[in-house]
Design a protein around this motif. Structure first.
Motif, PDB file in Angstrom:
ATOM      1  N   MET A   1       0.810  -1.205   0.000  1.00 50.41           N
ATOM      2  CA  MET A   1       0.000   0.000   0.000  1.00 50.41           C
ATOM      3  C   MET A   1       0.851   1.266   0.000  1.00 50.41           C
ATOM      4  SD  MET A   1      -2.921  -1.185   2.763  1.00 50.41           S
ATOM      5  CE  MET A   1      -3.471   0.508   3.003  1.00 50.41           C
ATOM      6  N   ASN A   2       2.145   1.137   0.358  1.00 51.65           N
ATOM      7  CA  ASN A   2       3.063   2.287   0.441  1.00 51.65           C
ATOM      8  C   ASN A   2       2.569   3.352   1.416  1.00 51.65           C
ATOM      9  OD1 ASN A   2       4.953   1.288  -1.507  1.00 51.65           O
ATOM     10  ND2 ASN A   2       3.512   1.853  -3.122  1.00 51.65           N
ATOM     11  N   ASP A   3       1.886   2.904   2.468  1.00 49.52           N
ATOM     12  CA  ASP A   3       1.455   3.793   3.544  1.00 49.52           C
ATOM     13  C   ASP A   3       2.481   3.648   4.672  1.00 49.52           C
ATOM     14  OD1 ASP A   3       0.342   4.962   5.814  1.00 49.52           O
ATOM     15  OD2 ASP A   3      -1.690   4.306   5.346  1.00 49.52           O
ATOM     16  N   PRO A   4       3.242   4.704   4.975  1.00 48.94           N
ATOM     17  CA  PRO A   4       4.300   4.584   5.990  1.00 48.94           C
ATOM     18  C   PRO A   4       3.779   4.200   7.368  1.00 48.94           C
ATOM     19  CG  PRO A   4       3.950   6.885   5.373  1.00 48.94           C
ATOM     20  CD  PRO A   4       3.196   6.047   4.390  1.00 48.94           C
ATOM     21  N   THR A   5       2.510   4.463   7.649  1.00 51.08           N
ATOM     22  CA  THR A   5       1.952   4.103   8.959  1.00 51.08           C
ATOM     23  C   THR A   5       1.603   2.628   9.052  1.00 51.08           C
ATOM     24  OG1 THR A   5      -0.355   4.585   8.344  1.00 51.08           O
ATOM     25  CG2 THR A   5       0.985   6.422   9.165  1.00 51.08           C
ATOM     26  N   LEU A   6       1.618   1.940   7.903  1.00 50.00           N
ATOM     27  CA  LEU A   6       1.318   0.505   7.875  1.00 50.00           C
ATOM     28  C   LEU A   6       2.478  -0.281   7.254  1.00 50.00           C
ATOM     29  CD1 LEU A   6      -2.418   0.648   6.734  1.00 50.00           C
ATOM     30  CD2 LEU A   6      -1.581   0.122   9.023  1.00 50.00           C
ATOM     31  N   ASN A   7       3.666   0.246   7.435  1.00 49.69           N
ATOM     32  CA  ASN A   7       4.856  -0.401   6.889  1.00 49.69           C
ATOM     33  C   ASN A   7       5.429  -1.393   7.894  1.00 49.69           C
ATOM     34  OD1 ASN A   7       8.101  -0.287   6.660  1.00 49.69           O
ATOM     35  ND2 ASN A   7       7.159  -0.133   4.631  1.00 49.69           N
ATOM     36  N   GLY A   8       5.685  -2.611   7.446  1.00 51.22           N
ATOM     37  CA  GLY A   8       6.135  -3.660   8.351  1.00 51.22           C
ATOM     38  C   GLY A   8       7.469  -3.388   8.996  1.00 51.22           C
ATOM     39  N   ALA A   9       8.343  -2.641   8.325  1.00 46.66           N
ATOM     40  CA  ALA A   9       9.680  -2.382   8.863  1.00 46.66           C
ATOM     41  C   ALA A   9       9.669  -1.369   9.998  1.00 46.66           C
ATOM     42  CB  ALA A   9      10.601  -1.907   7.748  1.00 46.66           C
ATOM     43  N   SER A  10       8.698  -0.454   9.996  1.00 48.21           N
ATOM     44  CA  SER A  10       8.710   0.636  10.975  1.00 48.21           C
ATOM     45  C   SER A  10       7.594   0.548  12.018  1.00 48.21           C
ATOM     46  CB  SER A  10       8.597   1.979  10.253  1.00 48.21           C
ATOM     47  OG  SER A  10       7.414   2.038   9.459  1.00 48.21           O
ATOM     48  N   TYR A  11       6.567  -0.263  11.787  1.00 46.25           N
ATOM     49  CA  TYR A  11       5.446  -0.347  12.727  1.00 46.25           C
ATOM     50  C   TYR A  11       5.919  -0.961  14.052  1.00 46.25           C
ATOM     51  CZ  TYR A  11       0.674  -1.065  14.436  1.00 46.25           C
ATOM     52  OH  TYR A  11      -0.484  -1.026  15.177  1.00 46.25           O
ATOM     53  N   ASP A  12       5.473  -0.385  15.156  1.00 43.66           N
ATOM     54  CA  ASP A  12       5.766  -0.962  16.473  1.00 43.66           C
ATOM     55  C   ASP A  12       4.472  -0.999  17.260  1.00 43.66           C
ATOM     56  OD1 ASP A  12       7.200  -2.134  18.464  1.00 43.66           O
ATOM     57  OD2 ASP A  12       8.284  -0.336  19.092  1.00 43.66           O
ATOM     58  N   TRP A  13       4.181  -2.128  17.829  1.00 49.79           N
ATOM     59  CA  TRP A  13       2.869  -2.361  18.419  1.00 49.79           C
ATOM     60  C   TRP A  13       2.808  -2.026  19.907  1.00 49.79           C
ATOM     61  CZ3 TRP A  13       2.426  -8.441  18.008  1.00 49.79           C
ATOM     62  CH2 TRP A  13       3.603  -9.016  18.483  1.00 49.79           C
ATOM     63  N   ASP A  14       1.582  -2.091  20.442  1.00 45.43           N
ATOM     64  CA  ASP A  14       1.315  -1.766  21.850  1.00 45.43           C
ATOM     65  C   ASP A  14       1.515  -3.020  22.697  1.00 45.43           C
ATOM     66  OD1 ASP A  14       0.285  -0.577  24.229  1.00 45.43           O
ATOM     67  OD2 ASP A  14      -1.650  -1.499  23.817  1.00 45.43           O
ATOM     68  N   THR A  15       2.771  -3.348  22.943  1.00 46.20           N
ATOM     69  CA  THR A  15       3.088  -4.485  23.801  1.00 46.20           C
ATOM     70  C   THR A  15       4.543  -4.380  24.218  1.00 46.20           C
ATOM     71  OG1 THR A  15       2.931  -6.905  23.991  1.00 46.20           O
ATOM     72  CG2 THR A  15       3.756  -6.033  21.913  1.00 46.20           C
ATOM     73  N   ILE A  16       4.968  -5.226  25.161  1.00 40.79           N
ATOM     74  CA  ILE A  16       6.321  -5.155  25.706  1.00 40.79           C
ATOM     75  C   ILE A  16       7.383  -5.462  24.660  1.00 40.79           C
ATOM     76  CG2 ILE A  16       7.910  -6.271  27.341  1.00 40.79           C
ATOM     77  CD1 ILE A  16       5.977  -4.317  28.660  1.00 40.79           C
ATOM     78  N   ALA A  17       7.146  -6.425  23.795  1.00 36.47           N
ATOM     79  CA  ALA A  17       8.140  -6.830  22.799  1.00 36.47           C
ATOM     80  C   ALA A  17       8.434  -5.693  21.824  1.00 36.47           C
ATOM     81  CB  ALA A  17       7.650  -8.057  22.028  1.00 36.47           C
ATOM     82  N   THR A  18       9.704  -5.478  21.531  1.00 32.33           N
ATOM     83  CA  THR A  18      10.050  -4.498  20.502  1.00 32.33           C
ATOM     84  C   THR A  18       9.732  -5.095  19.134  1.00 32.33           C
ATOM     85  OG1 THR A  18      12.324  -5.243  20.085  1.00 32.33           O
ATOM     86  CG2 THR A  18      11.988  -3.752  21.949  1.00 32.33           C
TER      87      THR A  18
END
Length: 387
Positions: free
Chosen positions: A105-122
Motif C-alpha cells: 500500500m506504500n502507507d508509511p503508517t502501515l509499513n512492516g519495517a517501521s510499525y511498532d505495536w502496543d506491547t512489551i516486545a520491541t
C-alpha cells in the motif's frame, strides 16, 4: 523426500514422492499468486477499518475508566473494551502489518519495517524471533524457540527434565504473562536460569532496546494514564492491568491452538539446509493447526484461526485466509496431507492433553494418552447430548 523427518508419533500424512511434492508445491504457488495479484482497494479499506476500530475503542475504553472507573459496571465495560482493543491491535493489526502484509500500500503508517505495536516486545525483537526464526524453522526442535519458549516441553524430542513435571502450571503462568514472555523471548533466559551457558551481563547488554520499550509501556499504562485520571487513578491502573492480562490470555490461547495441539507435528533439523520450497510448504501444514469459528473469532485471532494458511503465506493479508483455506484443504485431501482442523474448544483441549503427556518421560506417556482419549470421548458425548 528431503524435508525434515517428522517426530510426531502418529503422523496422519501419507508419504509422497519427490515428483508429488514438487507438484503439490506448484499448486500452492498458484493459489498464492491468484490472491497476491488481486490485492487492492478492498484489502486497504479492511485494514483501515481495523485500525479505526483499535483507535476509537481505545479512546472510548480509556474515557470510561478515567471518568467513570469507580462505577463497577462502567469499570467492567471499560476494562473489557480496552482488552478487546489491545487484542485487535496486537493480533489483526500489529502482527499482520509487521509481517509486511500491507507494504504494497506504500502507507508509511502501515509499513512492516517501521510499525511498532502496543506491547512489551520491541518490533525488531519480535520480527527476529517470529518472522525469521519461527517462520523459517517452524516446529523444528532446537531451532524454533516457539517449541516450548524455553519454558515448556511440547515435543517428545525435547529432552525430559524434572522441571517439566510442572508443564501445566508453567503453561498457565505463560498464558497470564504472555506479553512479558514474548518480550523477553529473544534473550533466552533459560540459558541463564537453567543451563548456565549465559551470564546476566550478556542478558543486560542484549536487552538495551527491550528495556527502553518496557519503560515506555509501563509508564504509559501504569503511570501516565493513572496520573491523568487524578482521583480515578486506582481504577485506571487496575483496568489497564486487567486489560493486559486479558490480551495475554487470549493471544496465548490462539498461539497454543495453532502450534501445540496433539496433531501438530515436530521435526528434526537434519535436512533443512537442502529443503525445497515445496517441502517447506508441507512442513508448515503438518506443523500447524486451524480452528473454526465466527467472523469475529477470526478477527480477534488475527486470522490465526487459519494458522495453516498463515504459515504458508505469512506476507498475504490475513483477511484473505478464509478465502484460500478451502482450496488448501482440498489440495491437502488430494495429496493425502493431514489438514489439522477442529473447533476452538477441541483444539484447546488437545493442547492440554499434549502438555500433560510431555510433562513426563516418554515411556510414561501411554497412560496419559489413554486418559486424554477418555477425556475427548466424554467431551464428544456431552456435545452430542446437548446438540
Amino acid at each position: 523426500m528431503n524435508m525434515p523427518a517428522a517426530l510426531h508419533p502418529n503422523s496422519k500424512s501419507k508419504y509422497l514422492t519427490e515428483a508429488q511434492i514438487q507438484e503439490f508445491g506448484a499448486k500452492v504457488e498458484v493459489i498464492r499468486r491468484e490472491v497476491m495479484d488481486d490485492l487492492g482497494e478492498k484489502d486497504a479499506q479492511y485494514i483501515y477499518k481495523i485500525r479505526n476500530f483499535v483507535r476509537y475503542s481505545e479512546i472510548a475504553s480509556r474515557g470510561m475508566l478515567m471518568f467513570g472507573g469507580w462505577i463497577p459496571p462502567v469499570w467492567l465495560l471499560g476494562t473489557g473494551l480496552l482488552g478487546l482493543s489491545k487484542i485487535v491491535e496486537n493480533m489483526e493489526l500489529g502482527h499482520n502489518v509487521m509481517h509486511g502484509q500491507f507494504d504494497w500500500m506504500n502507507d508509511p503508517t502501515l509499513n512492516g519495517a517501521s510499525y511498532d505495536w502496543d506491547t512489551i516486545a520491541t518490533g525488531d525483537d519480535w520480527k527476529y524471533t517470529h518472522n525469521y526464526i519461527h517462520h523459517t524453522y517452524t516446529n523444528i526442535v532446537d531451532k524454533d524457540h516457539d517449541v516450548g519458549y524455553g519454558l515448556l516441553r511440547v515435543s517428545e524430542a525435547q529432552k525430559w527434565e524434572p522441571r517439566f513435571l510442572m508443564n501445566i502450571p508453567l503453561a498457565i503462568q505463560l498464558m497470564v504473562f504472555f506479553e512479558w514472555y514474548v518480550g523477553l523471548q529473544r534473550l533466552h533466559l533459560e540459558d541463564v536460569l537453567v543451563y548456565k551457558t549465559k551470564t546476566w551481563k550478556q542478558v543486560w547488554d542484549e536487552a538495551a532496546g527491550l528495556r527502553k520499550k518496557m519503560r515506555r509501556q509501563v509508564v504509559k499504562d501504569y503511570v501516565f494514564f493513572p496520573l491523568l485520571a487524578g482521583p480515578n487513578a486506582i481504577p485506571v491502573f487496575a483496568g489497564n492491568a486487567v486489560a493486559n492480562v486479558i490480551r495475554s490470555l487470549w493471544a496465548s490461547a490462539v498461539i497454543f491452538n495453532g502450534h501445540f495441539t496433539e496433531d501438530a507435528e515436530n521435526f528434526e533439523a537434519d535436512n533443512t539446509e537442502n529443503e525445497s520450497r515445496a517441502e517447506w510448504y508441507i512442513r508448515q501444514i503438518r506443523g500447524s493447526s486451524n480452528f473454526s469459528g465466527t467472523q469475529w473469532l477470526h478477527i480477534l485471532s488475527g486470522n490465526l484461526s487459519h494458522q495453516i494458511e498463515h504459515h504458508l503465506f505469512p506476507d498475504m493479508p490475513a483477511n484473505r485466509y478464509a478465502e484460500v483455506a478451502p482450496k488448501i484443504k482440498a489440495l491437502c485431501a488430494e495429496y493425502g496431507i493431514h489438514y489439522n482442523e477442529a473447533n476452538f474448544i477441541q483444539q484447546f483441549s488437545s493442547v492440554w492433553v499434549r502438555l500433560a503427556k510431555c510433562s513426563v518421560p516418554n515411556h510414561w506417556q501411554d497412560k496419559i494418552g489413554q486418559g486424554g482419549h477418555l477425556i475427548r470421548t466424554c467431551l464428544a458425548q456431552l456435545k452430542a447430548k446437548f446438540q
